[in-house]
Structure formats: C-alpha cells, structure tokens
Design an enzyme around this catalytic site. Sequence first.
Site, PDB file in Angstrom:
ATOM      1  N   ASP A  78       0.857  -1.199   0.000  1.00 27.97           N
ATOM      2  CA  ASP A  78       0.000   0.000   0.000  1.00 27.97           C
ATOM      3  C   ASP A  78       0.883   1.236   0.000  1.00 27.97           C
ATOM      4  O   ASP A  78       1.734   1.382   0.887  1.00 27.97           O
ATOM      5  CB  ASP A  78      -0.895  -0.002   1.238  1.00 27.97           C
ATOM      6  CG  ASP A  78      -1.845  -1.191   1.251  1.00 27.97           C
ATOM      7  OD1 ASP A  78      -2.652  -1.309   0.319  1.00 27.97           O
ATOM      8  OD2 ASP A  78      -1.752  -2.022   2.178  1.00 27.97           O
ATOM      9  N   GLU A 121      -0.185  -6.033  -9.715  1.00 30.01           N
ATOM     10  CA  GLU A 121       0.749  -5.636 -10.772  1.00 30.01           C
ATOM     11  C   GLU A 121       0.093  -5.747 -12.155  1.00 30.01           C
ATOM     12  O   GLU A 121       0.253  -4.851 -12.997  1.00 30.01           O
ATOM     13  CB  GLU A 121       1.962  -6.560 -10.702  1.00 30.01           C
ATOM     14  CG  GLU A 121       2.975  -6.370 -11.795  1.00 30.01           C
ATOM     15  CD  GLU A 121       4.113  -7.370 -11.660  1.00 30.01           C
ATOM     16  OE1 GLU A 121       4.012  -8.307 -10.846  1.00 30.01           O
ATOM     17  OE2 GLU A 121       5.099  -7.201 -12.371  1.00 30.01           O
TER      18      GLU A 121
HETATM   19  C1  LIG Z   1      -1.814  -3.061  -2.757  1.00 27.46           C
HETATM   20  S1  LIG Z   1      -2.054  -4.653  -2.098  1.00 27.46           S
HETATM   21  C2  LIG Z   1      -0.954  -5.666  -3.081  1.00 27.46           C
HETATM   22  C3  LIG Z   1      -1.289  -7.118  -2.945  1.00 27.46           C
HETATM   23  C4  LIG Z   1      -0.327  -8.080  -3.654  1.00 27.46           C
HETATM   24  N1  LIG Z   1       1.014  -8.006  -3.115  1.00 27.46           N
HETATM   25  C5  LIG Z   1      -0.296  -7.851  -5.148  1.00 27.46           C
HETATM   26  O1  LIG Z   1       0.726  -7.345  -5.648  1.00 27.46           O
HETATM   27  O2  LIG Z   1      -1.309  -8.172  -5.806  1.00 27.46           O
HETATM   28  C6  LIG Z   1      -1.155  -4.571  -0.537  1.00 27.46           C
HETATM   29  C7  LIG Z   1      -1.601  -5.704   0.406  1.00 27.46           C
HETATM   30  O3  LIG Z   1      -0.774  -5.696   1.569  1.00 27.46           O
HETATM   31  C8  LIG Z   1      -1.577  -6.028   2.687  1.00 27.46           C
HETATM   32  N2  LIG Z   1      -0.851  -5.538   3.883  1.00 27.46           N
HETATM   33  C9  LIG Z   1      -0.527  -4.258   4.175  1.00 27.46           C
HETATM   34  N3  LIG Z   1       0.168  -4.182   5.316  1.00 27.46           N
HETATM   35  C10 LIG Z   1       0.295  -5.472   5.768  1.00 27.46           C
HETATM   36  C11 LIG Z   1       0.915  -6.047   6.902  1.00 27.46           C
HETATM   37  N4  LIG Z   1       1.545  -5.288   7.829  1.00 27.46           N
HETATM   38  N5  LIG Z   1       0.862  -7.382   7.064  1.00 27.46           N
HETATM   39  C12 LIG Z   1       0.223  -8.155   6.156  1.00 27.46           C
HETATM   40  N6  LIG Z   1      -0.394  -7.673   5.048  1.00 27.46           N
HETATM   41  C13 LIG Z   1      -0.357  -6.335   4.864  1.00 27.46           C
HETATM   42  C14 LIG Z   1      -2.900  -5.347   2.405  1.00 27.46           C
HETATM   43  O4  LIG Z   1      -3.965  -5.917   3.130  1.00 27.46           O
HETATM   44  C15 LIG Z   1      -3.037  -5.554   0.899  1.00 27.46           C
HETATM   45  O5  LIG Z   1      -3.748  -6.737   0.600  1.00 27.46           O
END
Ligand SMILES: C[S@@+](CC[C@H](N)C(=O)[O-])C[C@H]1O[C@@H](n2cnc3c(N)ncnc32)[C@H](O)[C@@H]1O
Length: 234
Positions: free
Chosen positions: A134, A210
């Site tokens: 994020d 992505e």
């Molecule tokens: C923008 S999405 C990208 C998801 C995936 N990596 C992709 O590229 O399709 C970021 C993900 O990170 C998760 N996330 C953010 N901070 C996190 C944390 N501290 N621990 C686990 N998951 C987390 C969010 O819930 C979200 O699903």
Amino acid sequence: MTADPAPRPLRTFGRRRGHRLRQTRSTLVETLLPVLRLPPVGLIDLDALFPAPKRAVWLEIGFGGGEHLATQAAAHPDVGFIGCEVYIDGVGSLLRHIDRLGLENVRVHDGDAREVLARLPDASLQRVYLLFPDPWPKARHHKRRFISPSALDMLSRVLTDGGLLIFASDHADYAHWTLENLTGRPDFQCLAGTPDDWRRPADWVESRYEAKARTAGARCFYVQFQRQERTPGL
Ligand SMILES: C[S@@+](CC[C@H](N)C(=O)[O-])C[C@H]1O[C@@H](n2cnc3c(N)ncnc32)[C@H](O)[C@@H]1O
C-alpha cells in the site's frame, strides 16, 4: 503497578474484510486455514512447519489474492513459503489456490506480517517478497508505509547472509522512499543501479495488483536488496 503496554505499531494496511466472503472462500477459511495457520505464539520452528524438509523458506508480505505466492509455491516444491495477509478475502483467495493446486509447502498468517517477523529465528529466511505494498501517498500517511527503519531492522535480522528483499511498486515516490531508507545501511546492498535499472526481472511472476497496474499503463519499479554478510561477534 503494571508497566505501560508497548505502543501498538501504526497500521500499514486499510480494510481487513470486504462485505461478505464468497461461499467457497468462507468454507476454506473455516476448514483449511486452521490447518495451515502458523502456531499462535512463540518462536517459529521452521524445521517443524512443513511436512517434508525444505531447502529454504521464503516469506511474502501482503500477498493480496495470493496469485504470486501460489505460483511460486507450485514452481518450487522444495521451498517452504509463509504468506502474511490481513485482508481475509485475500486469505480466502490464497486458500482456494492452495486447495486447487494441492500445495503442501505453504503456511499462512492471517494478520500483520510484523507479528511473524518478530517470531522468526535469526537468519532464517532466504527471500522476502514485498510486492506492491500500500503506497500511502499522502505525506501525513507516509509513516504507515511498510518500509520503515524498524521494519528493515526486523528484515535484516531474519534474512540469511546473501538473502534477498524483493520489492516492487507502481508508485515512484514509494520506490524512491524505499531506496532512501535502505541506502547507507551497511546490512543491505541494492542490486540495481539507477532507477533506470529498476526493470522487471526475466523470470518474474506477476501479482494481481501488478497485472492491473500494467494494464492501466502504470510504470512499475522492481528492485532487490541483498542482506550483507554478518560480521562475527557483532
Ligand atoms: C496493494 S495490495 C498488493 C497485494 C499483492 N502483493 C499484489 O501485488 O497483488 C497490498 C496488500 O498488503 C496487505 N498488507 C498491508 N500491510 C500489511 C501487513 N503489515 N501485514 C500483512 N499484510 C499487509 C494489504 O492488506 C493488501 O492486501
């Protein structure tokens, strides 16, 4: 008198659940997740985590729908994978991939990845993927970005010498933020030169976020940082 509890770290994520989990995912969350979940407390014993011995353990932080994690796990059955995701719909999606592909080398933490980092042994992971985290674009929210000095200290502790932190983002400012946070640290070496080198590696597995970003025409940045050899006695 009891000591004040440690302050909770800031949330690096948005919502933890959507409106309503689809039936298949909901069933898998009830049945398969308890089997694949990491033990609830204590140091995580990686040798006892998987049914067969593994040559390495790789961690994915924030796996979203789990497409990247499941594809990597299917391609590398000799590696153990730990996936962390706070969004329960994403966890359900990963479970569906695991179930469909019959994967036996994945364990899941349906919570904050930092809880897992704190419980892993020193020098225990060969790779950590942080893909399209994020971006928290507003300046007042930058402190919520996953990459921070304290998270890097945790990653530095759990990565093996030569281990890789693999980062990707479609957010130029977050990519530069990451570089700034890692530059000057003696424990990590950036394996890319200038931002022009931040291209997609040849054998890359695309994540869901992505794919969407690239379809929308966004430029994506890919960079790997290598954990440097530890100095004995330090
Ligand atoms: C923008 S999405 C990208 C998801 C995936 N990596 C992709 O590229 O399709 C970021 C993900 O990170 C998760 N996330 C953010 N901070 C996190 C944390 N501290 N621990 C686990 N998951 C987390 C969010 O819930 C979200 O699903």
